[in-house]
Design an enzyme around this catalytic site. Structure first.
Site, PDB file in Angstrom:
ATOM      1  CE  LYS A  95      59.813  26.408 132.277  1.00 16.51           C
ATOM      2  NZ  LYS A  95      59.961  27.791 132.717  1.00 16.51           N
ATOM      3  CD  GLU A 138      67.818  33.573 135.206  1.00 15.18           C
ATOM      4  OE1 GLU A 138      67.390  34.534 134.554  1.00 15.18           O
ATOM      5  OE2 GLU A 138      67.641  32.396 134.854  1.00 15.18           O
TER       6      GLU A 138
HETATM    7  N1  PSU Z   1      63.682  29.552 130.801  1.00 16.27           N
HETATM    8  C1  PSU Z   1      63.012  29.297 131.933  1.00 16.27           C
HETATM    9  N2  PSU Z   1      62.849  30.287 132.852  1.00 16.27           N
HETATM   10  C2  PSU Z   1      63.380  31.543 132.664  1.00 16.27           C
HETATM   11  C3  PSU Z   1      64.110  31.802 131.465  1.00 16.27           C
HETATM   12  C4  PSU Z   1      64.233  30.783 130.566  1.00 16.27           C
HETATM   13  O1  PSU Z   1      62.554  28.184 132.112  1.00 16.27           O
HETATM   14  O2  PSU Z   1      63.207  32.423 133.520  1.00 16.27           O
HETATM   15  C5  PSU Z   1      64.739  33.165 131.260  1.00 16.27           C
HETATM   16  C6  PSU Z   1      66.236  33.118 131.631  1.00 16.27           C
HETATM   17  O3  PSU Z   1      66.613  34.365 132.163  1.00 16.27           O
HETATM   18  C7  PSU Z   1      66.914  32.909 130.293  1.00 16.27           C
HETATM   19  C8  PSU Z   1      66.027  33.735 129.392  1.00 16.27           C
HETATM   20  O4  PSU Z   1      68.259  33.353 130.238  1.00 16.27           O
HETATM   21  O5  PSU Z   1      64.708  33.497 129.861  1.00 16.27           O
HETATM   22  C9  PSU Z   1      66.160  33.358 127.938  1.00 16.27           C
HETATM   23  O6  PSU Z   1      65.479  34.293 127.163  1.00 16.27           O
HETATM   24  P1  PSU Z   1      65.629  34.227 125.564  1.00 16.27           P
HETATM   25  O7  PSU Z   1      64.976  32.921 125.187  1.00 16.27           O
HETATM   26  O8  PSU Z   1      64.888  35.426 125.081  1.00 16.27           O
HETATM   27  O9  PSU Z   1      67.098  34.249 125.283  1.00 16.27           O
END
Ligand code: PSU
Ligand code: MN
Length: 304
Positions: A158, A24
């Site tokens: 996390k 990604e």
């Molecule tokens: N969690 C991490 N590192 C990240 C992300 C999440 O530890 O870089 C990023 C990933 O791209 C994940 C996105 O798909 O955040 C999720 O965002 P949201 O919670 O807004 O869906």
């Protein structure tokens, strides 16, 4: 027609039926600071090559869906400060209007499946946020795992998230959550959480077989492989927990919402740990890249 652009290395691997691992780009633009984001992206790609697969970092650049980026494109994305964060809801609009953006886990899965790539390595996935019973903040990544047939290798979720609720939602959605090599669900910076993973596998070949079996059964979604952080890179939960609490209360105080929540929290945690969290993050992504390469090699040996 989708304006799709394959990097030469990825195109050659596709033609030869060689293993490919998707990566990604939101982790580059919104997940880590510059220049470590670009350095990490490069070493993740090299790790995948060193383990017998071809890396394909995915992003939308000027309305083109790129499957595999050049060095210059990685550098440009890594330095840019106002790049859009594209999830399932945004990716089509961005391509259609000539936009540029980094793909989240959900959008990367969509692009990977479209490109015929079955395995994807990242750091952490989005999940159910703490307080979701009031905010309704649940990442689109979870829904995507339920509908898009890509095996995603992550280090768990996390502690900014509510892990028990994240597992419950994944169970409701029918997503297999497989811990690699242990019973406990890994918790990103920690090898273990207090939760038991619903499934356990000790062998990349079994993960590949399970992926194929889902396809044979006509099940639409993917698999979430949770790979524990290497022991030497682990950060004790007690060290991080006050920092996470602080980041969460700052987010609430500033009224951060929607897609800004996760990047805001990640950035504050990096700042407050003075880089220690970043070091661990890099180690676990590289570890996930190795496992994803191994799974993709196994998949090429089982006919679709
Ligand atoms: N969690 C991490 N590192 C990240 C992300 C999440 O530890 O870089 C990023 C990933 O791209 C994940 C996105 O798909 O955040 C999720 O965002 P949201 O919670 O807004 O869906
Ligand atoms: Mn969200």
């Amino acid at each position: 027609m989708i304006p799709l652009h394959y990097a030469p290395e990825v195109e050659a691997a596709k033609a030869a039926g060689q293993p490919i691992v998707a990566l990604e780009s939101t982790i580059i633009t919104h997940g880590m600071p510059y220049p470590q984001n670009v350095e990490t992206a490069r070493s993740v790609e090299q790790t995948i090559r060193d383990h017998g697969a071809v890396p394909a970092t995915i992003a939308v650049i000027k309305g083109q869906l790129h499957i595999g980026l050049t060095e210059a494109q990685l550098e440009e994305l890594g330095q840019a400060t106002e790049v859009a964060k594209l999830s399932r809801a945004d990716i089509a609009a961005s391509i259609a209007t000539g936009g540029t953006g980094a793909t989240t886990v959900a959008a990367t899965m969509i692009a990977a499946r479209y490109a015929g790539i079955e395995v994807f390595a990242t750091g952490g996935i989005g999940g159910v946020h703490r307080g979701a019973e009031l905010s309704f903040d649940i990442s689109a990544d979870l829904q995507e795992l339920a509908q898009t047939a890509v095996t995603v290798v992550a280090a768990g979720a996390k502690a900014i998230l509510d892990l028990p609720k994240t597992l419950e939602v994944l169970e409701t959605l029918g997503v297999p959550v497989i811990a690699y090599g242990q019973d406990a669900l890994p918790a990103f910076w920690s090898r273990v959480s207090e939760l038991k993973a619903p499934l356990r596998m000790d062998d990349a070949a079994d993960i590949a077989k399970a992926h194929r079996m889902r396809g044979a059964l006509g099940l639409p979604g993917g698999q979430l492989i949770t790979n524990p952080i290497p022991a030497e890179a682990e950060i004790p939960a007690a060290t991080l927990s006050p920092i996470i609490e602080q980041a969460l209360s700052e987010a609430a105080a500033h009224g951060i919402d929607g897609k800004s929540v996760t990047p805001f929290l990640l950035n504050r945690i990096f700042e407050l740990t003075e880089g220690a969290s970043l070091k661990a993050n890099i180690a676990l992504v590289l570890n996930n890249a190795r496992l994803a390469a191994e799974i993709s090699r196994n998949l090429t040996e089982i006919p679709r």
